[in-house]
Design a protein around this motif. Structure first.
Motif, PDB file in Angstrom:
ATOM      1  N   SER A 297     119.547  -8.889  15.462  1.00  0.00           N
ATOM      2  CA  SER A 297     119.430  -7.472  15.798  1.00  0.00           C
ATOM      3  C   SER A 297     120.582  -6.672  15.192  1.00  0.00           C
ATOM      4  CB  SER A 297     119.408  -7.279  17.318  1.00  0.00           C
ATOM      5  OG  SER A 297     118.241  -7.841  17.890  1.00  0.00           O
ATOM      6  N   THR A 300     120.178  -6.314  11.464  1.00  0.00           N
ATOM      7  CA  THR A 300     119.163  -5.300  11.171  1.00  0.00           C
ATOM      8  C   THR A 300     119.724  -3.902  11.401  1.00  0.00           C
ATOM      9  OG1 THR A 300     117.418  -6.850  11.832  1.00  0.00           O
ATOM     10  CG2 THR A 300     116.832  -4.528  11.731  1.00  0.00           C
ATOM     11  N   GLN A 301     120.465  -3.742  12.494  1.00  0.00           N
ATOM     12  CA  GLN A 301     121.075  -2.446  12.815  1.00  0.00           C
ATOM     13  C   GLN A 301     121.988  -1.957  11.699  1.00  0.00           C
ATOM     14  OE1 GLN A 301     123.360  -2.577  16.462  1.00  0.00           O
ATOM     15  NE2 GLN A 301     124.583  -0.792  15.906  1.00  0.00           N
ATOM     16  N   ILE A 335     113.525  -9.743  11.652  1.00  0.00           N
ATOM     17  CA  ILE A 335     113.121  -8.438  12.192  1.00  0.00           C
ATOM     18  C   ILE A 335     112.715  -7.527  11.036  1.00  0.00           C
ATOM     19  CG2 ILE A 335     113.904  -6.371  13.414  1.00  0.00           C
ATOM     20  CD1 ILE A 335     115.872  -8.162  14.934  1.00  0.00           C
ATOM     21  N   SER A 336     111.511  -6.972  11.122  1.00  0.00           N
ATOM     22  CA  SER A 336     111.103  -5.922  10.198  1.00  0.00           C
ATOM     23  C   SER A 336     111.626  -4.601  10.745  1.00  0.00           C
ATOM     24  CB  SER A 336     109.572  -5.875  10.067  1.00  0.00           C
ATOM     25  OG  SER A 336     109.081  -7.088   9.531  1.00  0.00           O
ATOM     26  N   LYS A 337     112.561  -4.003  10.030  1.00  0.00           N
ATOM     27  CA  LYS A 337     113.221  -2.808  10.549  1.00  0.00           C
ATOM     28  C   LYS A 337     112.225  -1.675  10.750  1.00  0.00           C
ATOM     29  CE  LYS A 337     117.420  -0.094  10.018  1.00  0.00           C
ATOM     30  NZ  LYS A 337     118.655   0.111   9.226  1.00  0.00           N
ATOM     31  N   ALA A 338     112.331  -0.996  11.879  1.00  0.00           N
ATOM     32  CA  ALA A 338     111.410   0.085  12.224  1.00  0.00           C
ATOM     33  C   ALA A 338     111.438   1.175  11.159  1.00  0.00           C
ATOM     34  CB  ALA A 338     111.775   0.675  13.579  1.00  0.00           C
ATOM     35  N   SER A 339     110.256   1.620  10.766  1.00  0.00           N
ATOM     36  CA  SER A 339     110.146   2.665   9.745  1.00  0.00           C
ATOM     37  C   SER A 339     110.162   4.063  10.335  1.00  0.00           C
ATOM     38  CB  SER A 339     108.852   2.465   8.944  1.00  0.00           C
ATOM     39  OG  SER A 339     107.724   2.545   9.799  1.00  0.00           O
ATOM     40  N   LYS A 340     110.044   4.170  11.661  1.00  0.00           N
ATOM     41  CA  LYS A 340     110.096   5.477  12.304  1.00  0.00           C
ATOM     42  C   LYS A 340     110.588   5.307  13.732  1.00  0.00           C
ATOM     43  CE  LYS A 340     105.231   5.262  13.740  1.00  0.00           C
ATOM     44  NZ  LYS A 340     103.927   5.963  13.695  1.00  0.00           N
ATOM     45  N   ALA A 341     111.061   6.385  14.336  1.00  0.00           N
ATOM     46  CA  ALA A 341     111.539   6.340  15.721  1.00  0.00           C
ATOM     47  C   ALA A 341     110.356   6.198  16.674  1.00  0.00           C
ATOM     48  CB  ALA A 341     112.330   7.594  16.052  1.00  0.00           C
ATOM     49  N   PHE A 342     110.578   5.472  17.780  1.00  0.00           N
ATOM     50  CA  PHE A 342     109.482   5.211  18.713  1.00  0.00           C
ATOM     51  C   PHE A 342     108.963   6.481  19.389  1.00  0.00           C
ATOM     52  CE2 PHE A 342     113.385   4.825  21.167  1.00  0.00           C
ATOM     53  CZ  PHE A 342     113.106   5.587  22.298  1.00  0.00           C
ATOM     54  N   ASP A 344     108.739   9.495  17.870  1.00  0.00           N
ATOM     55  CA  ASP A 344     108.340  10.509  16.893  1.00  0.00           C
ATOM     56  C   ASP A 344     107.063  11.241  17.299  1.00  0.00           C
ATOM     57  OD1 ASP A 344     110.479  10.143  15.268  1.00  0.00           O
ATOM     58  OD2 ASP A 344     109.419   9.059  13.684  1.00  0.00           O
TER      59      ASP A 344
END
Length: 364
Positions: A297, A300-301, A335-342, A344
């Motif tokens: 994590s 990824t961060q 971890i596939s890094k998030a492409s957008k904020a949860f 949004d």
């Protein structure tokens, strides 16, 4: 072919894996006896990359790789045919010989070729040349990072009793810097990061010692860290906080587990016991105490760009079983890094004037 456009330099940025370090698997027996065989074996276990040790010529001829682009292209092709790629090269044993305290001369001489054994100065010069070869070989292979050890001049004085003379530590790191600075410059010329594994037995064994080294090499941009949490756990360090503090310098990652269970007989120093009896022991992935979910994590961060590479070292579980389980373990933690904020979906449009009105301020 230009080494900077080698075929294996096409990996996507970000956290990649699983890879496997091959040093603990070297053998005269198939499938561990040749580069082709071990590459096919690694792919069959679920690995996407292999990290190559460079002492000897079983998997790679370092001197030839430093000079021949055709040879490096052939190595890459052998790996590609098997279904893996080379993640990095390793000169752990040669790096160890860049700086050896005389107390360890006899023990470390076997790492060197016969023609320099018993000759500490010649051995050091040979080791430095090996590192410079590794820089050029890494460039020709299209690699961006390289693994090594720092060696140690000060390790016999690690515990401050008897009291260390004033200036001893400073001179030790000054000399270490003098030896490594030309090597770091060679890696800079090759466009490759030189990653020191933070490891007991090396002068670079924790964050404080790494910072001393950075001072000695003028904060060299190629002086980087190979992060292995097992060595930090066994020193009872905050291995997660280490990422927070040094993430900008971490350019390589060994995925290795460990446990520390002190008792009334021994603790961090281990009481001269064998690995199986020590309070601090290396374990196969998932069998120890390290919080890999938190590590992945944090990487990824912070946008870690590199491979997650299994290093198998376990005093209980067989290497073949550890390798077979390791690829799936690493895969589960990727971890596939998030492409957008949860949130949004609940976003609102804004501009300077509306934001000022929301704050109860007059328009500008």
């Amino acid at each position: 072919m230009n080494p900077e456009t080698s075929v294996m330099q096409q990996a996507q940025p970000g956290l990649r894996g699983p890879g496997i370090f091959l040093a603990q698997f070297i053998s005269d027996q198939a499938p561990f006896d040749t580069l082709s065989n071990i590459a096919h074996w690694a792919a069959s276990q679920g690995y996407k990359a292999i990290q190559l040790p460079t002492l000897g010529t079983r998997y790679i001829d370092l001197a030839l790789a430093a000079e021949s682009q055709d040879y490096c292209d052939e190595l890459n092709a052998v790996c590609a045919k098997a279904g893996v790629q080379i993640s990095e090269l390793s000169t752990h044993l040669q790096g160890q010989l860049v700086a050896v305290h005389p107390a360890f001369d006899a023990l470390f001489d076997d790492f060197a070729p016969e023609h320099v054994r018993g000759q500490p100065q010649a051995r050091t010069e040979w080791a430095i040349e090996q590192l410079k070869l590794a820089a050029r070989a890494s460039q020709r292979l299209g690699l961006s990072a390289h693994a090594t050890f720092s060696g140690a001049l000060l390790w016999p004085y690690m515990y401050p009793w008897p009291q260390r003379p004033a200036g001893l530590v400073e001179e030790g790191f000054a000399e270490l810097g003098r030896r490594w600075l030309p090597i770091l410059d060679a890696f800079d010329a090759a466009g490759v990061d030189l990653c020191f594994e933070i490891h007991p037995g090396e002068d670079l064994h924790d964050g404080a010692s790494f910072e001393r080294f950075l001072e000695a090499v003028d904060q060299h941009p190629r002086a980087a860290i190979l992060y292995d949490p097992s060595h930090l756990l066994l020193q009872q360090m905050d291995y997660l906080g280490f990422i927070d503090r040094y993430h900008a310098r971490i350019r390589m990652f060994h995925v290795k587990d460990a446990e520390f269970r002190p008792d009334a007989r021994s603790g961090v120093y281990g009481g001269y016991q064998s690995w199986v009896d020590r309070p601090g022991r290396f374990r196969s992935l998932g069998d120890g105490q390290i919080d890999f979910k938190a590590i992945f994590s944090k990487f990824t961060q912070y946008g870690y760009d590199g491979w997650a590479v299994l290093e198998w070292e376990c005093c209980l579980k067989d290497s073949v079983q550890g390798a077979a389980e390791g690829a799936a373990f690493i895969e589960r933690h990727m971890i596939s890094k998030a492409s957008k904020a949860f949130d949004d979906f609940a976003g609102v449009t804004s501009d300077l004037q509306s934001n000022r009105r929301l704050l109860g301020l007059s328009e500008r």
